[in-house]
Design a protein around this motif. Structure first.
Motif, short mmCIF file in Angstrom:
data_model
loop_
_atom_site.label_atom_id
_atom_site.label_comp_id
_atom_site.label_asym_id
_atom_site.label_seq_id
_atom_site.Cartn_x
_atom_site.Cartn_y
_atom_site.Cartn_z
N ARG A 43 4.24 -9.72 -5.69
CA ARG A 43 3.00 -10.82 -4.48
C ARG A 43 3.13 -12.31 -5.22
N SER A 59 -15.02 -12.82 -2.61
CA SER A 59 -13.36 -11.91 -2.19
C SER A 59 -13.31 -12.59 -0.56
N LYS A 107 -8.72 -13.01 -0.71
CA LYS A 107 -8.30 -12.38 0.85
C LYS A 107 -7.23 -14.12 1.49
N VAL A 112 -4.70 -10.14 -0.23
CA VAL A 112 -4.67 -8.93 -0.50
C VAL A 112 -6.04 -9.50 -1.23
N GLY A 167 -8.80 -6.46 -5.53
CA GLY A 167 -8.91 -5.12 -6.03
C GLY A 167 -7.29 -4.64 -6.01
N GLN A 168 -6.50 -5.14 -5.07
CA GLN A 168 -5.02 -4.51 -4.93
C GLN A 168 -4.46 -5.67 -5.17
N LEU A 169 -4.34 -6.79 -5.59
CA LEU A 169 -4.23 -7.53 -6.24
C LEU A 169 -3.23 -7.68 -7.51
N ARG A 180 -3.97 -5.14 -9.21
CA ARG A 180 -3.32 -3.95 -9.09
C ARG A 180 -2.42 -3.13 -10.41
#
Length: 226
Positions: free
Chosen positions: A29, A209, A213, A218, A221-223, A225
């Motif tokens: 990403r 947040s 997003k 995303v 936290g997902q970004l 990871r």
């Protein structure tokens, strides 16, 4: 498995040199950072990544990609076109430079392709320095566009036009992207999200947040990871 590493450079106007390698096809990403990049693949592709406005997935073939990253506002001086012409695009360098074969030949035989890219960029920057407004805009404190224009002695229309040329978007979007980039870097370092929001000027963690997003596509936290 893929690997990514950055290293510092002493060339003014360049943020870093970087390499990304993969043993198998992979997807990563890419998110906005206000920068442009000049890249060369060990398959021989030489191209430019313009300033992004939103996150997107990109596929990578096995091999190594070498790049130099230009600070916000620097890319147009190297590439010869306004930043808005490259916004959200990936463009072959041959579409921007006349006859880049000499650079391609040097890259094909280089032990350090990043250094070759950096020297080519530095050569063009010495001949064509960036608009001095770019540094002033990136360093300006968050404020209204009208107040920023007044501080810089410009009309709001002049500021917007020169920002589009330098960064690919207007000053308000630029500062939004730069704040997002600072927040993501802090989160990568393990700073708690609430502290990230406070240190980068978001109203609260919920505001952070929402912005992540919207700009990355995303959650934070997902970004970050691994």
């Amino acid at each position: 498995m893929s690997h990514y590493r950055e290293r510092a450079t002493t060339h003014p106007g360049l943020v870093c040199l970087w390499e990304r390698s993969a043993d198998t096809p992979t997807t990563g990403r890419v998110v906005p950072d206000g920068c442009t990049d000049l890249m060369w693949s060990d398959t021989g592709a030489l191209f430019v990544a313009g300033p992004d406005t939103t996150g997107h997935l990109t596929d990578m073939r096995p091999g190594t990609l070498y790049g130099v990253r230009f600070a916000p506002g620097v890319g147009p001086s190297v590439l010869g076109v306004p930043a808005h012409a490259l916004r959200d695009l990936r463009v072959p360098l041959a579409d921007l430079w006349n006859h880049p074969a000499r650079l391609e030949d040097a890259l094909a035989t280089a032990t350090d392709p990043c250094a070759v890219l950096a020297e080519a960029a530095a050569h063009r920057l010495r001949a064509n320095p960036p608009d001095p407004l770019a540094r002033a805009v990136t360093r300006a404190l968050p404020t209204t566009v009208a107040a920023m224009a007044d501080d810089l002695g410009l009309s709001t229309r002049q500021l917007h036009r020169r920002s589009l040329d330098a960064f690919g978007y207007g000053p308000k979007v630029l500062h939004r992207v730069l704040r997002f980039d600072r927040a993501v870097k802090l989160a990568w370092r393990g700073v708690p999200f609430a502290d990230v929001a406070h240190r980068t000027g978001y109203a609260d963690q919920a505001h952070l947040s929402r912005e992540v997003k919207e700009l990355a596509g995303v959650p934070l936290g997902q970004l970050i990871r691994p």
